[in-house]
Design an enzyme around this catalytic site. Structure first.
Site, PDB file in Angstrom:
ATOM      1  N   GLU A   1       0.804  -1.135   0.115  1.00  0.00           N
ATOM      2  CA  GLU A   1      -0.027   0.045   0.050  1.00  0.00           C
ATOM      3  C   GLU A   1       0.990   1.101  -0.020  1.00  0.00           C
ATOM      4  O   GLU A   1       0.611   2.262  -0.573  1.00  0.00           O
ATOM      5  CB  GLU A   1      -0.992  -0.072   1.410  1.00  0.00           C
ATOM      6  CG  GLU A   1      -2.190  -0.920   1.063  1.00  0.00           C
ATOM      7  CD  GLU A   1      -3.238  -0.591   0.201  1.00  0.00           C
ATOM      8  OE1 GLU A   1      -3.315   0.365  -0.423  1.00  0.00           O
ATOM      9  OE2 GLU A   1      -4.379  -1.345   0.494  1.00  0.00           O
ATOM     10  N   ILE A   2       2.067   1.332   0.811  1.00  0.00           N
ATOM     11  CA  ILE A   2       2.660   2.336   0.860  1.00  0.00           C
ATOM     12  C   ILE A   2       3.414   2.675  -0.585  1.00  0.00           C
ATOM     13  O   ILE A   2       3.389   3.869  -1.007  1.00  0.00           O
ATOM     14  CB  ILE A   2       4.158   2.234   2.041  1.00  0.00           C
ATOM     15  CG1 ILE A   2       3.459   2.107   3.317  1.00  0.00           C
ATOM     16  CG2 ILE A   2       5.266   3.228   1.492  1.00  0.00           C
ATOM     17  CD1 ILE A   2       4.142   1.686   4.425  1.00  0.00           C
TER      18      ILE A   2
END
Length: 221
Positions: A211-212
């Site tokens: 996600e980052i």
């Protein structure tokens, strides 16, 4: 001996959270999140993000489809059918409407995706295809718990951009937060034998790391 007793006093989701505080905090303090909270997210970055996220909806439907097939009770299957219905009747129209309003050309559908975006897509789909029902649930818990947390916070100071404001609000409303709670309840309801902490923790951390990188991709030119 005392250490084992202390661990059992915590819920499964609390243990997962404790095992991933570094990547969790990195996502909560991500540039994308901070820019939205401070009402300074560049419009072109949000447009790119939405184009990536919009194309992920189909993958999300496949992920929950795998969970539906692997679910062990009719009640769980029932809930997952509801999730799939919401994705197809709420999220898909949202992206179609918003991307059209932003004037993104139809060609963006076939445009090559950045490596972090395809890595997120393929990584999540791989978990859904190859892992157990429990591990699929943990993967979606990581993603949706993360979204529900920062969007609830950001929704308290709504963005001046109506498209950003609507996107944040979608992830801070009761329907979405109830889904996060359902995922938590699923995980916390498993017995110690059913909950494989080591494998679940690895997946929880992996999803947050993906996600980052996914959210960083929207800043690329």
């Amino acid at each position: 001996m005392q250490m084992n007793t202390d661990i059992k006093q915590h819920s499964h989701t609390e243990r997962l959270f404790a095992s991933a505080t570094d990547v969790w905090q990195a996502m909560q303090e991500h540039r994308f999140v901070v820019d939205i909270e401070r009402d300074r997210l560049p419009a072109d970055s949000f447009a790119r993000y939405l184009s990536y996220e919009g194309r992920f909806v189909e993958t999300a439907m496949a992920i929950f489809g795998y969970a539906l097939v692997k679910a062990d009770t009719i009640a769980h299957k029932h809930w997952l059918i509801g999730v799939l219905n919401a994705l197809s009747t709420e999220q898909v129209p949202y992206f179609e409407r918003t991307l059209a309003a932003l004037g993104l050309p139809a060609s963006h559908i076939d445009a090559p995706l950045p490596v972090p975006v395809t890595a997120f897509d393929s990584g999540m789909l791989e978990i859904a295809r190859q892992r157990t029902y429990e591990e699929v649930i943990v993967s979606m818990l990581a993603a949706e718990w993360m979204y529900g947390t920062w969007c609830t916070r950001a929704n308290q100071t709504p963005s001046s951009n109506p498209f950003v404001r609507e996107w944040v609000a979608l992830h801070a409303e009761p329907t979405f937060l109830n889904q996060v709670q359902w995922l938590k309840d699923q995980v916390n309801g498993w017995s110690e034998q059913r909950f494989d902490f080591a494998r679940s923790s690895a997946i929880f951390r992996k999803v947050l790391a993906l996600e980052i990188d996914f959210h960083s991709a929207c800043y690329a030119a």
